[in-house]
Design a protein around this motif. Structure first.
Motif, PDB file in Angstrom:
ATOM      1  N   ILE A   1     102.410  -0.635  -0.325  1.00 19.75           N
ATOM      2  CA  ILE A   1     103.831  -0.396  -0.607  1.00 19.75           C
ATOM      3  C   ILE A   1     104.582  -1.720  -0.633  1.00 19.75           C
ATOM      4  O   ILE A   1     105.402  -1.960  -1.523  1.00 19.75           O
ATOM      5  N   SER A   2     104.318  -2.589   0.326  1.00 18.70           N
ATOM      6  CA  SER A   2     105.042  -3.864   0.399  1.00 18.70           C
ATOM      7  C   SER A   2     104.764  -4.757  -0.807  1.00 18.70           C
ATOM      8  O   SER A   2     105.567  -5.632  -1.118  1.00 18.70           O
ATOM      9  N   ASN A   3     103.658  -4.530  -1.488  1.00 20.48           N
ATOM     10  CA  ASN A   3     103.319  -5.311  -2.680  1.00 20.48           C
ATOM     11  C   ASN A   3     103.500  -4.526  -3.975  1.00 20.48           C
ATOM     12  O   ASN A   3     102.999  -4.954  -5.023  1.00 20.48           O
ATOM     13  N   ALA A   4     104.174  -3.381  -3.884  1.00 22.79           N
ATOM     14  CA  ALA A   4     104.447  -2.528  -5.048  1.00 22.79           C
ATOM     15  C   ALA A   4     103.167  -2.145  -5.791  1.00 22.79           C
ATOM     16  O   ALA A   4     103.159  -2.024  -7.006  1.00 22.79           O
ATOM     17  N   GLU A   5     102.082  -1.946  -5.055  1.00 24.41           N
ATOM     18  CA  GLU A   5     100.804  -1.517  -5.646  1.00 24.41           C
ATOM     19  C   GLU A   5     100.678  -0.009  -5.456  1.00 24.41           C
ATOM     20  O   GLU A   5      99.815   0.489  -4.731  1.00 24.41           O
ATOM     21  N   TYR A   6     101.544   0.720  -6.127  1.00 29.51           N
ATOM     22  CA  TYR A   6     101.654   2.163  -5.906  1.00 29.51           C
ATOM     23  C   TYR A   6     100.426   2.937  -6.381  1.00 29.51           C
ATOM     24  O   TYR A   6     100.139   4.017  -5.878  1.00 29.51           O
ATOM     25  N   GLN A   7      99.677   2.372  -7.317  1.00 32.81           N
ATOM     26  CA  GLN A   7      98.478   3.041  -7.816  1.00 32.81           C
ATOM     27  C   GLN A   7      97.409   3.181  -6.734  1.00 32.81           C
ATOM     28  O   GLN A   7      96.550   4.053  -6.814  1.00 32.81           O
ATOM     29  N   ALA A   8      97.463   2.347  -5.715  1.00 31.75           N
ATOM     30  CA  ALA A   8      96.451   2.379  -4.647  1.00 31.75           C
ATOM     31  C   ALA A   8      96.795   3.366  -3.533  1.00 31.75           C
ATOM     32  O   ALA A   8      95.963   3.649  -2.679  1.00 31.75           O
ATOM     33  N   LEU A   9      98.003   3.900  -3.534  1.00 27.87           N
ATOM     34  CA  LEU A   9      98.451   4.740  -2.422  1.00 27.87           C
ATOM     35  C   LEU A   9      97.715   6.074  -2.351  1.00 27.87           C
ATOM     36  O   LEU A   9      97.494   6.599  -1.264  1.00 27.87           O
ATOM     37  N   GLY A  10      97.331   6.611  -3.487  1.00 26.30           N
ATOM     38  CA  GLY A  10      96.666   7.917  -3.516  1.00 26.30           C
ATOM     39  C   GLY A  10      95.381   7.932  -2.709  1.00 26.30           C
ATOM     40  O   GLY A  10      95.159   8.842  -1.895  1.00 26.30           O
ATOM     41  N   ILE A  11      94.561   6.931  -2.896  1.00 23.51           N
ATOM     42  CA  ILE A  11      93.286   6.890  -2.171  1.00 23.51           C
ATOM     43  C   ILE A  11      93.528   6.696  -0.677  1.00 23.51           C
ATOM     44  O   ILE A  11      92.840   7.297   0.148  1.00 23.51           O
ATOM     45  N   ASN A  12      94.543   5.891  -0.317  1.00 24.13           N
ATOM     46  CA  ASN A  12      94.878   5.729   1.107  1.00 24.13           C
ATOM     47  C   ASN A  12      95.325   7.054   1.716  1.00 24.13           C
ATOM     48  O   ASN A  12      94.937   7.387   2.838  1.00 24.13           O
ATOM     49  N   LEU A  13      96.122   7.814   0.972  1.00 23.43           N
ATOM     50  CA  LEU A  13      96.586   9.115   1.466  1.00 23.43           C
ATOM     51  C   LEU A  13      95.433  10.096   1.629  1.00 23.43           C
ATOM     52  O   LEU A  13      95.334  10.789   2.644  1.00 23.43           O
ATOM     53  N   ILE A  14      94.560  10.153   0.641  1.00 26.05           N
ATOM     54  CA  ILE A  14      93.436  11.101   0.681  1.00 26.05           C
ATOM     55  C   ILE A  14      92.487  10.761   1.824  1.00 26.05           C
ATOM     56  O   ILE A  14      92.129  11.624   2.624  1.00 26.05           O
ATOM     57  N   LEU A  15      92.079   9.500   1.918  1.00 20.58           N
ATOM     58  CA  LEU A  15      91.150   9.096   2.982  1.00 20.58           C
ATOM     59  C   LEU A  15      91.793   9.250   4.355  1.00 20.58           C
ATOM     60  O   LEU A  15      91.143   9.676   5.311  1.00 20.58           O
ATOM     61  N   GLY A  16      93.075   8.924   4.453  1.00 13.61           N
ATOM     62  CA  GLY A  16      93.790   9.099   5.711  1.00 13.61           C
ATOM     63  C   GLY A  16      93.878  10.554   6.125  1.00 13.61           C
ATOM     64  O   GLY A  16      93.694  10.899   7.297  1.00 13.61           O
ATOM     65  N   ALA A  17      94.138  11.440   5.162  1.00  8.41           N
ATOM     66  CA  ALA A  17      94.220  12.875   5.458  1.00  8.41           C
ATOM     67  C   ALA A  17      92.866  13.419   5.911  1.00  8.41           C
ATOM     68  O   ALA A  17      92.797  14.225   6.848  1.00  8.41           O
ATOM     69  N   ILE A  18      91.799  12.987   5.270  1.00  9.90           N
ATOM     70  CA  ILE A  18      90.463  13.432   5.676  1.00  9.90           C
ATOM     71  C   ILE A  18      90.166  12.940   7.098  1.00  9.90           C
ATOM     72  O   ILE A  18      89.617  13.686   7.913  1.00  9.90           O
ATOM     73  N   ALA A  19      90.547  11.707   7.402  1.00 16.27           N
ATOM     74  CA  ALA A  19      90.323  11.161   8.745  1.00 16.27           C
ATOM     75  C   ALA A  19      91.091  11.961   9.795  1.00 16.27           C
ATOM     76  O   ALA A  19      90.559  12.270  10.868  1.00 16.27           O
ATOM     77  N   VAL A  20      92.336  12.337   9.491  1.00 17.44           N
ATOM     78  CA  VAL A  20      93.125  13.145  10.432  1.00 17.44           C
ATOM     79  C   VAL A  20      92.491  14.527  10.611  1.00 17.44           C
ATOM     80  O   VAL A  20      92.428  15.051  11.730  1.00 17.44           O
TER      81      VAL A  20
ATOM     82  N   PHE B   1      83.454   9.887  20.606  1.00 12.61           N
ATOM     83  CA  PHE B   1      83.677   8.725  19.746  1.00 12.61           C
ATOM     84  C   PHE B   1      83.896   9.119  18.280  1.00 12.61           C
ATOM     85  O   PHE B   1      84.475   8.344  17.521  1.00 12.61           O
ATOM     86  N   THR B   2      83.435  10.305  17.877  1.00 14.48           N
ATOM     87  CA  THR B   2      83.626  10.728  16.485  1.00 14.48           C
ATOM     88  C   THR B   2      85.102  10.903  16.139  1.00 14.48           C
ATOM     89  O   THR B   2      85.570  10.312  15.163  1.00 14.48           O
ATOM     90  N   PRO B   3      85.886  11.687  16.906  1.00 14.78           N
ATOM     91  CA  PRO B   3      87.311  11.760  16.561  1.00 14.78           C
ATOM     92  C   PRO B   3      88.034  10.431  16.771  1.00 14.78           C
ATOM     93  O   PRO B   3      88.995  10.134  16.042  1.00 14.78           O
ATOM     94  N   LEU B   4      87.563   9.623  17.708  1.00 16.66           N
ATOM     95  CA  LEU B   4      88.182   8.309  17.893  1.00 16.66           C
ATOM     96  C   LEU B   4      87.918   7.397  16.695  1.00 16.66           C
ATOM     97  O   LEU B   4      88.797   6.647  16.268  1.00 16.66           O
ATOM     98  N   ALA B   5      86.716   7.474  16.142  1.00 13.19           N
ATOM     99  CA  ALA B   5      86.402   6.703  14.931  1.00 13.19           C
ATOM    100  C   ALA B   5      87.286   7.168  13.776  1.00 13.19           C
ATOM    101  O   ALA B   5      87.797   6.349  13.001  1.00 13.19           O
ATOM    102  N   ALA B   6      87.472   8.474  13.672  1.00 14.61           N
ATOM    103  CA  ALA B   6      88.339   9.017  12.616  1.00 14.61           C
ATOM    104  C   ALA B   6      89.768   8.505  12.784  1.00 14.61           C
ATOM    105  O   ALA B   6      90.420   8.138  11.798  1.00 14.61           O
TER     106      ALA B   6
END
Length: 135
Positions: free
Chosen positions: A100-119, A80-85
């Motif tokens: 991206i759809s709302n042109a809130e580009y300043q928020a993308l960095g944290i999404n990328l970092i957290l997503g990369a850690i999850a992967v 379940f740990t990798p599935l949770a990730a």
């Protein structure tokens, strides 16, 4: 040498799991419990969703954070740990698309970092350094 690399990877994965879990546990508790009016002052995206959807996102983040730690710590159903990730990665992909759809580009960095850690956690705990269940 392989044993040392595996130990280093295992330590890195535990650090990543604890940090990512802390982030999502805090965010999840906030989204699941704070009044929507308060949340909308610090998170403008909240206004674009129903209260039920904001609570659903919060509970999903909360469960994902728990799933990063408890199965591995207790060695009960550690798959379940990798599935949770992976679940948290999906949340980050959806957040990335929303921003991206709302042109809130300043928020993308944290999404990328957290997503990369999850992967990284999903890959590491599934392929390279899986936690073995209790015998």
């Amino acid at each position: 040498m392989e044993k040392k690399n595996n130990k280093t990877l295992n330590i890195a994965l535990w650090v990543a799991q604890v940090l990512l879990a802390a982030m999502f546990l805090m965010a999840g508790i906030m989204k699941a419990t704070q009044p929507i009016e308060e949340l909308s002052q610090s998170m403008t995206w909240v206004n674009d969703f129903s209260a039920g959807m904001v609570r659903f996102i919060g509970i999903s983040e909360l469960l994902g954070g728990i799933g990063l730690l408890l199965p591995a710590l207790l060695r009960i159903k550690p798959i379940f740990t990798p599935l949770a990730a992976l679940g948290l990665f999906i949340i980050m992909v959806l957040a990335f698309i929303y921003h991206i759809s709302n042109a809130e580009y300043q928020a993308l960095g944290i999404n990328l970092i957290l997503g990369a850690i999850a992967v990284f956690i999903a890959w590491g705990r599934y392929k390279k350094a899986p936690i073995q269940p209790k015998a």
